[in-house]
Write an enzyme that holds these catalytic residues in place. Structure first.
Site, mmCIF file in Angstrom:
data_model
loop_
_atom_site.group_PDB
_atom_site.id
_atom_site.type_symbol
_atom_site.label_atom_id
_atom_site.label_comp_id
_atom_site.label_asym_id
_atom_site.label_seq_id
_atom_site.Cartn_x
_atom_site.Cartn_y
_atom_site.Cartn_z
ATOM 1 N N ALA A 127 19.144 101.450 -0.246
ATOM 2 C CA ALA A 127 17.724 101.517 -0.594
ATOM 3 C C ALA A 127 16.927 101.525 0.701
ATOM 4 O O ALA A 127 17.399 101.033 1.734
ATOM 5 C CB ALA A 127 17.352 100.320 -1.456
ATOM 6 N N GLU A 168 26.282 101.980 -4.675
ATOM 7 C CA GLU A 168 26.044 101.751 -6.105
ATOM 8 C C GLU A 168 25.750 103.069 -6.823
ATOM 9 O O GLU A 168 26.203 103.285 -7.949
ATOM 10 C CB GLU A 168 24.879 100.766 -6.274
ATOM 11 C CG GLU A 168 25.272 99.357 -5.817
ATOM 12 C CD GLU A 168 24.080 98.418 -5.676
ATOM 13 O OE1 GLU A 168 23.071 98.829 -5.069
ATOM 14 O OE2 GLU A 168 24.160 97.279 -6.164
#
Ligand code: DAK
Length: 258
Positions: free
Chosen positions: A65, A112
């Site tokens: 992120a 992820e």
């Protein structure tokens, strides 16, 4: 549709999505995740597409992120905005097969994201990790849940608590990665595999995917019942008759996805 953070292409019956924020090593921000979600919507609703590939650059699939975007967030900002969650879930709900083609770094949210795909093909340069602990945070997009299911509790604990990166060989040995290719061949080999999946009957491929995913959510008996009913329902498909008749007549099948 035109995108700023991803590139979409079609290769025959394969939809290819390339993450494209090279200066930030494809770090995932809201805009990129929204675009990814729209691209998936487009390929899902396009009957000419039978399989989707998500890839990054040679250096990074995605380095996690966007730390700059996250650094200023407070709890209420993240909670009220349902930070990232909504469109991450879109990948999980994709019904067509999705392959992650990973070269370079797949870290944090990048790892992820790859795990949300149905399988990961890795370049020999790939490095996987959940280094969030080093930033004073934790995996937030399924890392603590999908990793132990993919690679065992011991390895998941090791990766999430130490933040160490594992290479493609270790990832394959652990069961995170389905195939490894030399970096220069990753995309072409992944597209080849995706084409091969996409020429099978799409409803059959979707039912196989649904059935395997059901195994993570149900008891063995319930899962087998789900599989059996799906298997029975496939006898209603023209593609089922075509596949078997083609075999018996020693010719290649022509599936019509119905
Ligand atoms: N975010 C923003 N920018 C990043 C970045 C990231 N994650 N990773 C790299 N960059 C930027 C660098 O800041 C640098 O920018 P400039 O200085 O050139 O402006 C540029 O990309 C190149 O990076 P480096 O110079 O560091 O390149 P190196 O080859 O030296 O190192 C590296 C590559 C990948 C080892 C290193 O960049 C690195 O450690 N990056 C951070 C990796 C990381 O910690 N990732 C985990 C982030 S936390 C959630 C869902 C998901 C998440 C959270 C919540 N919800 C659903 C609620 C996920 C969290 C995370 O992923």
């Amino acid at each position: 549709m035109s995108f700023e953070n991803i590139i979409t292409e079609t290769h025959g019956r394969v939809g290819l999505i390339t993450l494209n924020r090279p200066k930030q090593l494809n770090a995932l921000n809201d805009q990129l995740v929204d675009e990814l979600s729209s691209a998936l919507d487009g390929f899902e609703s396009d009957e000419r597409i039978g399989c989707i590939v998500i890839t990054g650059s040679d250096k990074a699939f995605a380095a996690g992120a966007d730390i700059g975007a996250m650094s200023g967030l407070g709890f209420m900002d993240a909670y009220k905005a349902d930070y990232i969650t909504r469109n991450w879930e879109r990948i999980k709900t994709c019904r067509k097969p999705v392959i992650a083609a990973v070269a370079g770094f797949a870290l944090g949210g990048g790892c992820e994201l790859a795990m949300m795909c149905d399988m990961i093909f890795a370049a020999d340069s790939a490095k996987f990790g959940q280094p969030e602990i080093k930033l004073g945070t934790m995996p937030g997009a399924g890392g603590t849940q999908r990793l132990p299911r993919a690679i065992s509790k011991a390895k998941a604990m090791d990766m999430c608590l130490s933040g160490r990166l594992i290479d493609a060989d270790e990832a394959e040995r652990a069961g995170l990665v389905a195939r490894i290719y030399p970096a220069s061949e990753l995309l072409s080999e992944t597209l080849k595999a995706a084409q091969s999946i996409a020429q099978f009957s799409l409803p059959v491929a979707m039912m196989i995917k649904e059935s395997i995913n059901r195994s993570f959510e149900s008891s063995l008996n319930e899962g087998i019942l789900f599989e059996r009913r799906s298997f029975h329902s496939i006898f209603a498909l023209d593609d089922n008759k075509e596949g078997m008749n083609a075999f018996l007549n020693k010719r290649p099948p022509v599936f019509k996805n119905q």
